[in-house]
Scaffold this active site. Sequence first.
Site, PDB file in Angstrom:
ATOM      1  N   ARG A 149      -0.121 -16.832  14.018  1.00 18.75           N
ATOM      2  CA  ARG A 149      -1.145 -17.875  14.259  1.00 18.75           C
ATOM      3  C   ARG A 149      -0.916 -18.540  15.609  1.00 18.75           C
ATOM      4  NH1 ARG A 149      -1.775 -22.757  12.566  1.00 18.75           N
ATOM      5  NH2 ARG A 149       0.081 -22.726  11.231  1.00 18.75           N
ATOM      6  N   ASP A 161     -20.696 -43.968  14.211  1.00 20.34           N
ATOM      7  CA  ASP A 161     -19.946 -44.011  12.950  1.00 20.34           C
ATOM      8  C   ASP A 161     -19.521 -45.446  12.678  1.00 20.34           C
ATOM      9  OD1 ASP A 161     -18.324 -41.664  11.171  1.00 20.34           O
ATOM     10  OD2 ASP A 161     -17.596 -43.735  10.978  1.00 20.34           O
ATOM     11  N   ALA A 218      -5.174 -12.669  14.333  1.00 22.25           N
ATOM     12  CA  ALA A 218      -6.298 -12.453  13.421  1.00 22.25           C
ATOM     13  C   ALA A 218      -7.022 -13.798  13.364  1.00 22.25           C
ATOM     14  CB  ALA A 218      -5.825 -11.996  12.056  1.00 22.25           C
ATOM     15  N   TYR A 256       0.832  -1.205   0.000  1.00 23.30           N
ATOM     16  CA  TYR A 256       0.000   0.000   0.000  1.00 23.30           C
ATOM     17  C   TYR A 256       0.874   1.265   0.000  1.00 23.30           C
ATOM     18  CZ  TYR A 256      -3.599  -3.483   1.030  1.00 23.30           C
ATOM     19  OH  TYR A 256      -4.422  -4.573   0.973  1.00 23.30           O
ATOM     20  N   CYS A 285      -7.244 -22.459  15.712  1.00 16.67           N
ATOM     21  CA  CYS A 285      -7.226 -22.234  14.260  1.00 16.67           C
ATOM     22  C   CYS A 285      -6.445 -23.375  13.601  1.00 16.67           C
ATOM     23  CB  CYS A 285      -6.542 -20.897  13.996  1.00 16.67           C
ATOM     24  SG  CYS A 285      -6.068 -20.649  12.295  1.00 16.67           S
ATOM     25  N   ASP A 320     -21.600 -33.015   3.888  1.00 19.88           N
ATOM     26  CA  ASP A 320     -21.315 -33.520   2.544  1.00 19.88           C
ATOM     27  C   ASP A 320     -22.394 -34.476   2.049  1.00 19.88           C
ATOM     28  OD1 ASP A 320     -18.919 -32.130   2.156  1.00 19.88           O
ATOM     29  OD2 ASP A 320     -17.786 -33.616   3.291  1.00 19.88           O
ATOM     30  N   CYS A 373     -15.343 -19.376   8.626  1.00 18.33           N
ATOM     31  CA  CYS A 373     -14.246 -20.053   9.321  1.00 18.33           C
ATOM     32  C   CYS A 373     -14.562 -21.532   9.435  1.00 18.33           C
ATOM     33  CB  CYS A 373     -14.060 -19.447  10.712  1.00 18.33           C
ATOM     34  SG  CYS A 373     -12.870 -20.337  11.734  1.00 18.33           S
ATOM     35  N   CYS A 429     -10.849 -18.374   5.854  1.00 10.17           N
ATOM     36  CA  CYS A 429     -11.235 -17.009   6.240  1.00 10.17           C
ATOM     37  C   CYS A 429     -10.722 -15.993   5.227  1.00 10.17           C
ATOM     38  CB  CYS A 429     -10.724 -16.695   7.643  1.00 10.17           C
ATOM     39  SG  CYS A 429      -8.984 -17.118   7.881  1.00 10.17           S
TER      40      CYS A 429
HETATM   41  P1  ADP Z   1     -18.830 -34.623   6.474  1.00 14.43           P
HETATM   42  O1  ADP Z   1     -17.699 -33.868   5.837  1.00 14.43           O
HETATM   43  O2  ADP Z   1     -20.160 -34.246   5.907  1.00 14.43           O
HETATM   44  O3  ADP Z   1     -18.804 -34.581   7.947  1.00 14.43           O
HETATM   45  P2  ADP Z   1     -17.373 -37.163   6.204  1.00 14.43           P
HETATM   46  O4  ADP Z   1     -17.210 -37.823   4.894  1.00 14.43           O
HETATM   47  O5  ADP Z   1     -16.200 -36.461   6.776  1.00 14.43           O
HETATM   48  O6  ADP Z   1     -18.612 -36.154   6.047  1.00 14.43           O
HETATM   49  O7  ADP Z   1     -17.843 -38.183   7.273  1.00 14.43           O
HETATM   50  C1  ADP Z   1     -18.848 -39.132   7.009  1.00 14.43           C
HETATM   51  C2  ADP Z   1     -18.765 -40.215   8.058  1.00 14.43           C
HETATM   52  O8  ADP Z   1     -19.947 -41.005   8.015  1.00 14.43           O
HETATM   53  C3  ADP Z   1     -17.601 -41.186   7.871  1.00 14.43           C
HETATM   54  O9  ADP Z   1     -16.839 -41.237   9.072  1.00 14.43           O
HETATM   55  C4  ADP Z   1     -18.279 -42.550   7.622  1.00 14.43           C
HETATM   56  O10 ADP Z   1     -17.572 -43.614   8.242  1.00 14.43           O
HETATM   57  C5  ADP Z   1     -19.624 -42.360   8.275  1.00 14.43           C
HETATM   58  N1  ADP Z   1     -20.717 -43.210   7.735  1.00 14.43           N
HETATM   59  C6  ADP Z   1     -21.099 -43.306   6.438  1.00 14.43           C
HETATM   60  N2  ADP Z   1     -22.160 -44.134   6.317  1.00 14.43           N
HETATM   61  C7  ADP Z   1     -22.440 -44.557   7.573  1.00 14.43           C
HETATM   62  C8  ADP Z   1     -23.442 -45.421   8.125  1.00 14.43           C
HETATM   63  N3  ADP Z   1     -24.370 -45.990   7.356  1.00 14.43           N
HETATM   64  N4  ADP Z   1     -23.437 -45.635   9.465  1.00 14.43           N
HETATM   65  C9  ADP Z   1     -22.530 -45.029  10.259  1.00 14.43           C
HETATM   66  N5  ADP Z   1     -21.565 -44.216   9.797  1.00 14.43           N
HETATM   67  C10 ADP Z   1     -21.532 -43.976   8.476  1.00 14.43           C
HETATM   68 FE1  SF4 Z   2      -8.155 -20.539  11.109  1.00 14.48          FE
HETATM   69 FE2  SF4 Z   2     -10.771 -20.433  10.720  1.00 14.48          FE
HETATM   70 FE3  SF4 Z   2      -9.147 -19.081   9.143  1.00 14.48          FE
HETATM   71 FE4  SF4 Z   2      -9.187 -21.751   8.985  1.00 14.48          FE
HETATM   72  S1  SF4 Z   2     -10.855 -20.360   8.499  1.00 14.48           S
HETATM   73  S2  SF4 Z   2      -7.392 -20.408   9.037  1.00 14.48           S
HETATM   74  S3  SF4 Z   2      -9.573 -22.252  11.116  1.00 14.48           S
HETATM   75  S4  SF4 Z   2      -9.462 -18.747  11.309  1.00 14.48           S
END
Ligand code: ADP
Ligand code: SF4
Length: 700
Positions: free
Chosen positions: A302, A421, A324, A180, A348, A650, A366, A354
């Site tokens: 950080r 899980d 920050a 700047y 963090c 997801d 974040c 961010c």
């Molecule tokens: P997100 O990012 O949405 O949290 P992830 O892919 O990181 O999703 O995590 C999905 C989790 O769900 C994994 O740990 C997987 O083992 C678990 N999973 C998927 N299907 C089943 C199921 N039918 N029963 C129990 N756990 C499951």
């Molecule tokens: Fe840290 Fe959140 Fe920025 Fe990721 S998004 S670098 S966790 S402050």
Amino acid sequence: MARDPRYDILFEPMKIGPVTAPNRFYQVPHASGMTNALPRVRAGFREMKAEGGWGVICTGACSIDPSSDDAPLPFATLWDANDMRAHELMTEAVHRHGALAGVELWHGGASVMNRQSRLPPISPSGIPWMATHVGFMGNLRPRIMDKSDIRQVLDWQREGARKARSAGFDVVYVYAGMGYLGYEFLLPEYNHRTDEYGGCIENRVRFVREMIEVTKEAVGKDCGVALRVSLEELRGRPGRNQPSEAHELVELLADVPDLFDVKMDSSPTDCSASRFTGEGSHEPVIDFVKRMTRKPVVGVGRFTSPDTMVSQIRRGVLDFIGGARPSIADPFLPAKIREGRVEEIRECIGCNICISSWHDGVPVRCTQNPTAGEEWRRGWHPEKVPQAKERQKVLVIGAGPAGLEAALTLGRAGHEVTLADKGRAFGGRLSFERTLPGLAAWGRVVDYRLGRLNEMANVSLYLESEMGVDEAMDLAPDHVLIATGARWTPMLYSPMEIPVGRLDHPTIFTPDDIAAGRMPSGPTLVFDYDNYYYGGVMSEHLARAGVPVHYATPAGHASAWTIMTNELPLVAKALTARQIETTTLHCLTSFDGETAVLSHIFTGEKKHVSCRSVLITGLRLPDSRLADAFAAREADWREAGIRSVTAIGDALAPGAIAHAVHSGHLHARNLGNPGAAQSFRRDTPITDRIEGFAFSAAAE
Ligand code: ADP
Ligand code: SF4
């Protein structure tokens, strides 16, 4: 719990000229992406950090004149009475918690393109700032400032400082960093002047000195005056009387400002991702400053570990612990140290989502703190969740980022939560990703949440528990959240960005294969059109395991989206360091087990890459098997008393980890009523005093 006395030093009050900060936790100026267009969102965001114990809370860059216009990047302004009122919301909010409010007055010089104001940018010698990326690039070159321009900028700074004081700020900045205007005077490459503002270091520092002096004249009795300066480049230049020109600069200005805020010169080095840089990375550049001035020094790195913070102070590196990103990820970091709850710090992870928000032109997001930016809009607090009126039994299936965050938020609301899980570890995608090159710190997303969940009596955690519809009904929950994540596909796209189906061959891999331990043998082409970190990280992972890798992408750079997270230059370096050849601007068209054929996306010219395997990092689709099974048996589960089944994270829409965490939080807050997630308060700019504005003129 009592605070560890080792950390007492962090809670000492500290003077900044005429004002006193209640402690050493200093939220340095950082972009929030909120601008004066979202003044309540911004005030809420900053206030949360004051509530969480940060002693000084600053704005992001705040333009002192329309000739400093960073559009389309979001920037704040302090030009008129409406701007002052917008900032007052923030200063009042910060003062409610006993913190000081700082404002980073800013002139961008040649680094801005003035796309809104259409005024020519100004600069010491007409030398533009180099921008190599669309979005930052412009084609308007700056004009050269004459003496009257310099006097005018000094007037704007003086006026800006007065406005800042009237708006309630306690600390007022002069900014001479990051390309700047002030920085352009300091560097001889930008400053070719032959008058008293150019040439020797004394002359190059003159403009910055005068900026500080006019600020002091204007508000120095009431406000602390801070100099924010980038020292990386100057530190590399030998000085005449000192080891470097950075030393000479600090020597020349040692008594001029009330505080030195010291930093790096470019966003990728100043705000580097944890993938490439650890805690405290600025120290080798800024470690000398305290030896050359009696004024307090703040810097960043950080910092999330209180022991590192104490060490910075005891070793004479810093007086204030600047933050920050650590303040975004955990606004309550100081309070947790003060109250002896260090293990509760939401550290963090250094992913830089961010900073990508600023590059995207939107309010801060974040990964670790889904409530960032949602304080006013949705009324979310990072530490408190309203107690549920009716305690519900909730089954969360999948313990990735979305499931963990949902379970934590539901647990805090007082529900009876079961988190199950099928895997052998909690963390979902992160169980594998945290083992990849540079991503260890990302495991904090899991560790923070698991740590809190383990403390909750109303949450039960189960591993190796694959859930189907029947297993879910056996548990008789009131609500089910499906957080089963997403799967990578071998889908390909044409140069027209149209899906062209799957490329099937026994030695075509997706990242899910690698996560499951199925490694390619022999030379491998990593074809990446996900374009975030995964293709680059996978290439590094394979190369580390001894697999020769060729990386190819239709984009113009390897891991092109990482320009948003400041990683792109470091990705290129990392791939080169591992001898990974890179091909850009090509699509993958075929693979026969020996040769992959790539075609140039513009010319169609073919390129043949010898390889035994291909790893495609491209399209992810929700793992909807469980959600589909529930949809098919709605009558059964309704009869069994389950009131809602909702896909989150997801499993709903694949994204970055930040999206999954936000989704988990959102759906937990709106349990059983996912439609409520659509509504949030809309902020408006403060516009009721428009100086010189006549409605009749506007109507014409
Ligand atoms: P997100 O990012 O949405 O949290 P992830 O892919 O990181 O999703 O995590 C999905 C989790 O769900 C994994 O740990 C997987 O083992 C678990 N999973 C998927 N299907 C089943 C199921 N039918 N029963 C129990 N756990 C499951
Ligand atoms: Fe840290 Fe959140 Fe920025 Fe990721 S998004 S670098 S966790 S402050």
